[in-house]
Every structure is written in C-alpha cells, then in structure tokens.
Design a protein around this motif. Structure first.
Motif: not given
Length: 160
Positions: A96-103, A127-133, A142-147
């Motif tokens: 899903h190309a849910a990454l770029q720089c990787g940090i 998902i958005r709640f769990w990843l909010a941190g 969006d790409k991260i959530v879709r992945a």
C-alpha cells in the motif's frame, strides 16, 4: 552509579543486560542490544517512533526505564517477521506504499500488531484510535489505515 542487572524476554529470547538506573528502554534496545528498529523521534512519548510491546501493551520505549524490563516480555519490530517471511502487516505496508522515510514505520507496525492481537476485525475508527499515538510527516495516514485493514482481512483468512 552502579549498573542494574536485568533479565527479560525480548522477541521470544531470554536476554540479560546491565543498564544504568536512568537509561531508557529505547537506549538499551538500540545501544546495548543492537535492536535498531525503534527510533528516537522526540524523546517525550509524543511521536510513537520508539513503540514496543511490553507485556501485550504498546509503550513508548523512550518513557520506560531499561530496569523496568525486568521479568517482562518485550516485542520489537525485529521480532515481527517470521524468519525470512514478513508479517502480513509488513507486507501490506509495502503493497500500500504506507511508508516513505521509515522513521515512524516500526512504531505504526507495533501499534497495529497490538491492535490486531486484541481486535482482529477493527473498524477504521478503531484503527485510527489505536494509531493516534504515532506521528507520520511523510506518508499520510490513509495509506497506513488501508494497509492495516488489508492485513487484518488477510489474517482473518479473507481473500480479496
């Protein structure tokens, strides 16, 4: 200061190390144990780049003392893949190309893994709640959530 002896389990391996009383788990992972996946993005627990799973809970390893690892079970991004086979979340982040720089990527992956272990069929809101941190300045969420959604479906045995 005298060093503290710590015995813990990291990525299913028993690990023993010495650390200073004021040394963070992040510093121990990176500087003493050579586990470089967790990154220091902020040092204040605001970005999630240093996320690890300790006894089943996502933590910012920059806010946990290394000595607090005593007797605990810790998972880091290095333990996510199964040998040469990537975890479904790792594969879907790539697809899903849910990454770029990787940090931020290891932190997002650890948070998503923790979510799917307790909720294998999360809604987008969950998902958005769990990843909010976790903060990302490159990819966009969006790409991260879709992945994560795609990986969850695969892990449940659903095919596209």
């Amino acid at each position: 200061m005298p060093a503290i002896a710590v015995s813990t389990t990291i990525n299913d391996d028993t690990v023993e190390f010495l650390c200073q009383p004021d040394e963070t788990l992040l510093d121990v992972l990176r500087n003493r144990l050579g586990l470089m996946g967790a990154k220091e993005g902020c040092g204040t627990g605001d970005c999630g780049a240093c996320s690890a799973i300790v006894d089943g809970r996502v933590v910012c390893s920059c806010l946990v003392l290394g000595a607090e690892a005593e007797g605990r079970t810790i998972e880091t991004i290095e333990g996510m893949a199964n040998g040469n086979e990537l975890h479904p979340l790792q594969r879907k982040f790539i697809e899903h190309a849910a990454l770029q720089c990787g940090i931020c990527t290891p932190g997002f992956l650890m948070a998503a893994k923790a979510l799917l272990e307790v909720n294998p069929d999360p809604t987008e809101t969950e998902i958005r709640f769990w990843l909010a941190g976790n903060l990302c300045r490159c990819t966009g969420y969006d790409k991260i959530v879709r992945a994560v959604q795609d990986a969850a479906a695969e892990m449940r045995g659903e095919t596209a």
